[in-house]
Design an enzyme around this catalytic site. Structure first.
Site, PDB file in Angstrom:
ATOM      1  N   ASP A 266      -1.255 -12.811  -1.301  1.00 42.93           N
ATOM      2  CA  ASP A 266      -2.113 -11.682  -1.687  1.00 42.93           C
ATOM      3  C   ASP A 266      -2.448 -10.839  -0.452  1.00 42.93           C
ATOM      4  O   ASP A 266      -3.578 -10.359  -0.309  1.00 42.93           O
ATOM      5  CB  ASP A 266      -3.386 -12.175  -2.377  1.00 42.93           C
ATOM      6  CG  ASP A 266      -4.152 -11.058  -3.061  1.00 42.93           C
ATOM      7  OD1 ASP A 266      -3.577  -9.959  -3.232  1.00 42.93           O
ATOM      8  OD2 ASP A 266      -5.312 -11.273  -3.422  1.00 42.93           O
TER       9      ASP A 266
ATOM     10  N   HIS B  88      -4.181 -11.336 -12.742  1.00 47.80           N
ATOM     11  CA  HIS B  88      -5.349 -11.504 -11.872  1.00 47.80           C
ATOM     12  C   HIS B  88      -6.458 -11.893 -12.841  1.00 47.80           C
ATOM     13  O   HIS B  88      -6.980 -11.062 -13.574  1.00 47.80           O
ATOM     14  CB  HIS B  88      -5.678 -10.193 -11.155  1.00 47.80           C
ATOM     15  CG  HIS B  88      -6.899 -10.283 -10.297  1.00 47.80           C
ATOM     16  ND1 HIS B  88      -6.905  -9.918  -8.980  1.00 47.80           N
ATOM     17  CD2 HIS B  88      -8.161 -10.706 -10.569  1.00 47.80           C
ATOM     18  CE1 HIS B  88      -8.107 -10.109  -8.466  1.00 47.80           C
ATOM     19  NE2 HIS B  88      -8.899 -10.572  -9.422  1.00 47.80           N
TER      20      HIS B  88
ATOM     21  N   ARG C  51       0.780  -1.256   0.000  1.00 44.17           N
ATOM     22  CA  ARG C  51       0.000   0.000   0.000  1.00 44.17           C
ATOM     23  C   ARG C  51       0.803   1.292   0.000  1.00 44.17           C
ATOM     24  O   ARG C  51       0.240   2.337   0.315  1.00 44.17           O
ATOM     25  CB  ARG C  51      -0.918   0.040   1.238  1.00 44.17           C
ATOM     26  CG  ARG C  51      -1.771  -1.188   1.488  1.00 44.17           C
ATOM     27  CD  ARG C  51      -2.731  -1.414   0.398  1.00 44.17           C
ATOM     28  NE  ARG C  51      -3.792  -2.363   0.745  1.00 44.17           N
ATOM     29  CZ  ARG C  51      -4.519  -2.974  -0.167  1.00 44.17           C
ATOM     30  NH1 ARG C  51      -4.313  -2.775  -1.460  1.00 44.17           N
ATOM     31  NH2 ARG C  51      -5.472  -3.805   0.190  1.00 44.17           N
TER      32      ARG C  51
ATOM     33  N   ASN D  64      -1.041  -1.706  -7.504  1.00 46.81           N
ATOM     34  CA  ASN D  64      -2.271  -0.914  -7.314  1.00 46.81           C
ATOM     35  C   ASN D  64      -2.163   0.003  -6.096  1.00 46.81           C
ATOM     36  O   ASN D  64      -2.955  -0.052  -5.165  1.00 46.81           O
ATOM     37  CB  ASN D  64      -3.515  -1.822  -7.225  1.00 46.81           C
ATOM     38  CG  ASN D  64      -3.436  -2.861  -6.138  1.00 46.81           C
ATOM     39  OD1 ASN D  64      -2.345  -3.229  -5.694  1.00 46.81           O
ATOM     40  ND2 ASN D  64      -4.567  -3.347  -5.683  1.00 46.81           N
TER      41      ASN D  64
ATOM     42  N   ALA E 186     -12.433  -5.436  -0.778  1.00 50.45           N
ATOM     43  CA  ALA E 186     -12.028  -6.850  -0.721  1.00 50.45           C
ATOM     44  C   ALA E 186     -10.533  -6.951  -0.466  1.00 50.45           C
ATOM     45  O   ALA E 186      -9.756  -6.170  -1.017  1.00 50.45           O
ATOM     46  CB  ALA E 186     -12.392  -7.537  -2.025  1.00 50.45           C
TER      47      ALA E 186
ATOM     48  N   HIS F 219      -3.194 -16.261  -7.605  1.00 54.09           N
ATOM     49  CA  HIS F 219      -4.268 -16.768  -6.730  1.00 54.09           C
ATOM     50  C   HIS F 219      -5.401 -17.529  -7.418  1.00 54.09           C
ATOM     51  O   HIS F 219      -6.507 -17.039  -7.560  1.00 54.09           O
ATOM     52  CB  HIS F 219      -4.836 -15.662  -5.857  1.00 54.09           C
ATOM     53  CG  HIS F 219      -5.080 -14.341  -6.536  1.00 54.09           C
ATOM     54  ND1 HIS F 219      -5.499 -14.207  -7.834  1.00 54.09           N
ATOM     55  CD2 HIS F 219      -4.974 -13.087  -6.048  1.00 54.09           C
ATOM     56  CE1 HIS F 219      -5.637 -12.933  -8.123  1.00 54.09           C
ATOM     57  NE2 HIS F 219      -5.314 -12.231  -7.059  1.00 54.09           N
TER      58      HIS F 219
HETATM   59  O1  DOR Z   1      -8.990  -8.997  -2.639  1.00 52.44           O
HETATM   60  C1  DOR Z   1      -8.146  -8.360  -3.241  1.00 52.44           C
HETATM   61  N1  DOR Z   1      -7.615  -7.252  -2.730  1.00 52.44           N
HETATM   62  N2  DOR Z   1      -7.742  -8.786  -4.438  1.00 52.44           N
HETATM   63  C2  DOR Z   1      -6.985  -8.008  -5.238  1.00 52.44           C
HETATM   64  O2  DOR Z   1      -6.715  -8.393  -6.347  1.00 52.44           O
HETATM   65  C3  DOR Z   1      -6.525  -6.696  -4.790  1.00 52.44           C
HETATM   66  C4  DOR Z   1      -6.486  -6.646  -3.322  1.00 52.44           C
HETATM   67  C5  DOR Z   1      -6.289  -5.264  -2.779  1.00 52.44           C
HETATM   68  O3  DOR Z   1      -5.371  -4.585  -3.244  1.00 52.44           O
HETATM   69  O4  DOR Z   1      -7.017  -4.869  -1.879  1.00 52.44           O
END
Ligand code: DOR
Length: 437
Positions: free
Chosen positions: A303, A176, A64, A94, A321, A230
């Site tokens: 992950d 992904h 992050r 990301n 998520a 995954h």
């Molecule tokens: O559950 C997920 N969270 N899958 C992902 O591909 C990204 C990740 C996230 O960066 O929160």
């Protein structure tokens, strides 16, 4: 430079077996194995009751940093890694901004060199416009493509754009694999649902299989190195069993897709059980484990994708998520080995040797002379309960809260420095950029 350390009488584990011997660490490398005179070291660790494993490489985490550092940052994420026996990680693009330019990649590596207590490298994120960057950026884990939307705004779902990426260049592509059209259609159907258990139906097995099939077909067409992140379905395992040998294709699985299952986990944890691709029913979990045992799935990743309690308190449809995992993956697998479900040698294969081999990492993954001194000492008798509030990850929760497991890392060594011992982290230790061949 670290002081020379002699690890005495450790049971050294590789995929090929277990050998009890001494291991000498000098200048960040494994300088000697065998029977070693104690006078060669400044520090001696009596490991006669312990197992010595190569440090694990977690090939998929989301730490992050930059931009989302209230959830995690490179310091806390890497501390969680060290506590879990993970000495190297590959972090996803990301972030905010997304890691999609050469400058953003340089900034991340600079930031990591200041903050990380374990070794690091990163994926470059694919967009429909940055193909030159994907092929020219230096020394990265690989190219990450989100074929279906998840956290953040990275997405390449158009088959023509995907084909262009596969057709140009030779660097490893990690996908992904979820089909965005299927997800969007399912979202419409479940748009008024308040039931977290529906998360698995919003992102159904068909979405995973369709995207995996497309990626595999492109990999076969262009003989392009492909890694499927995954894996979550029995269907993909069966498909890969047939297709995998036709191109340089590998796949990974996360512990949570094996150990947690629907509908129970959604009833118990609600939003905390949500991740993409989703936790599915037990039948899929069993097929994934079998796929791993059979070698259709090559390695384990976590992950690790933390979100805060406040974010997870949102209702279904609004809660993000993702779940943490880097701190608990090795202990969970050691527990499984203790239960006789696999061997310690298998754990080393799936978490240390295979990720290193697949990503062509130089000098890691084995307890051999000349290799980097990234190691973890494990007490296979130690019992501990995973507890929210007692973790190094910034969000300080785990989907395994309350699980009592046996077999824990007690000492983690990075580049010859002890970074984790007696439950504490030495923040003076700094990780290094992982070199990819
Ligand atoms: O559950 C997920 N969270 N899958 C992902 O591909 C990204 C990740 C996230 O960066 O929160």
């Amino acid at each position: 430079m670290p002081v020379p350390i002699l690890i005495k009488n450790a049971r050294c584990v590789s995929s090929q077996g277990i050998v009890q011997q001494d291991v000498l660490l000098v200048d960040g490398k494994i300088s000697k194995t065998g029977q070693i005179d104690a006078r060669q070291a400044d520090q001696i660790i009596d490991a006669s009751h312990l197992y010595l494993l190569p440090g694990a490489l977690d090939p998929q985490v989301h730490f992050r940093d930059p931009g989302l550092t209230w959830k995690e940052d490179l310091r806390t994420g890497s501390m969680a890694a060290a506590a879990g026996g993970v000495t190297s990680f590959f972090d996803m693009p990301n972030t905010k901004p997304s890691t999609i330019t050469i400058e953003a990649m340089q900034d991340r590596k600079q930031n990591a060199s200041e903050k990380c207590v374990v070794n690091y490298n990163f994926f470059i994120g694919a967009t429909s416009e940055n193909i030159d960057v994907l092929n020219n950026v230096k020394n990265v884990a690989g190219i990450k493509i989100f074929m279906g939307s998840s956290t953040g705004d990275l997405l390449v779902s158009d088959p023509r754009e995907l084909e262009e990426i596969f057709a140009n260049g030779s660097r490893l592509i990690a996908v992904h694999a979820e089909d965005d059209d299927i997800i969007n259609a399912a979202k419409e159907i479940y748009k008024n649902s308040t039931d977290f258990n529906d998360h698995q139906f919003v992102r159904p097995p068909e979405a995973a299989l369709k995207a995996t099939t497309l990626a595999v077909e492109l990999s076969i067409k262009y003989q392009r190195r492909l890694h499927i992140l995954h894996l979550t379905t029995q269907d993909e395992v069966r498909y890969l069993e047939i297709q995998k040998s036709k191109a340089p294709i590998s796949a990974e699985v996360c512990p949570q897709h094996i150990l947690l299952s629907a509908p129970f986990i959604y009833e118990k944890l609600g939003a905390y059980a949500q991740m993409n691709p989703p936790i599915r029913d037990m039948q899929h979990g069993e097929a994934l484990w079998q796929g791993l045992v059979d070698g259709v799935i090559d390695c384990i990743a976590t992950d690790h994708a933390p979100h805060t309690h406040e974010e997870k308190a949102n209702p279904f449809g609004k809660a993000p998520a993702g779940m943490p995992g880097v701190e608990t993956s090795l202990p969970l697998m050691l527990d499984r080995a203790n239960r006789g479900m696999c061997k310690l040698e298998d754990v080393v294969k799936w978490m240390c040797e295979k990720p290193v081999e697949l990503y062509k990492v130089k000098n890691k993954g084995h307890i051999l002379e000349g290799y980097d001194a990234d190691l973890v000492l494990v007490d296979m008798q130690q019992q501990k309960t995973i507890e929210n509030g007692k973790l190094f990850t910034k969000v300080n929760w785990s989907p395994y809260d309350g699980w009592k497991t046996t077999g824990w890392p007690v000492t983690t060594i990075v580049n010859g420095h002890i970074v984790f011992q007696d439950g504490g982290i030495d923040e003076g230790v700094k990780g290094q950029e992982i070199l990819i061949a």
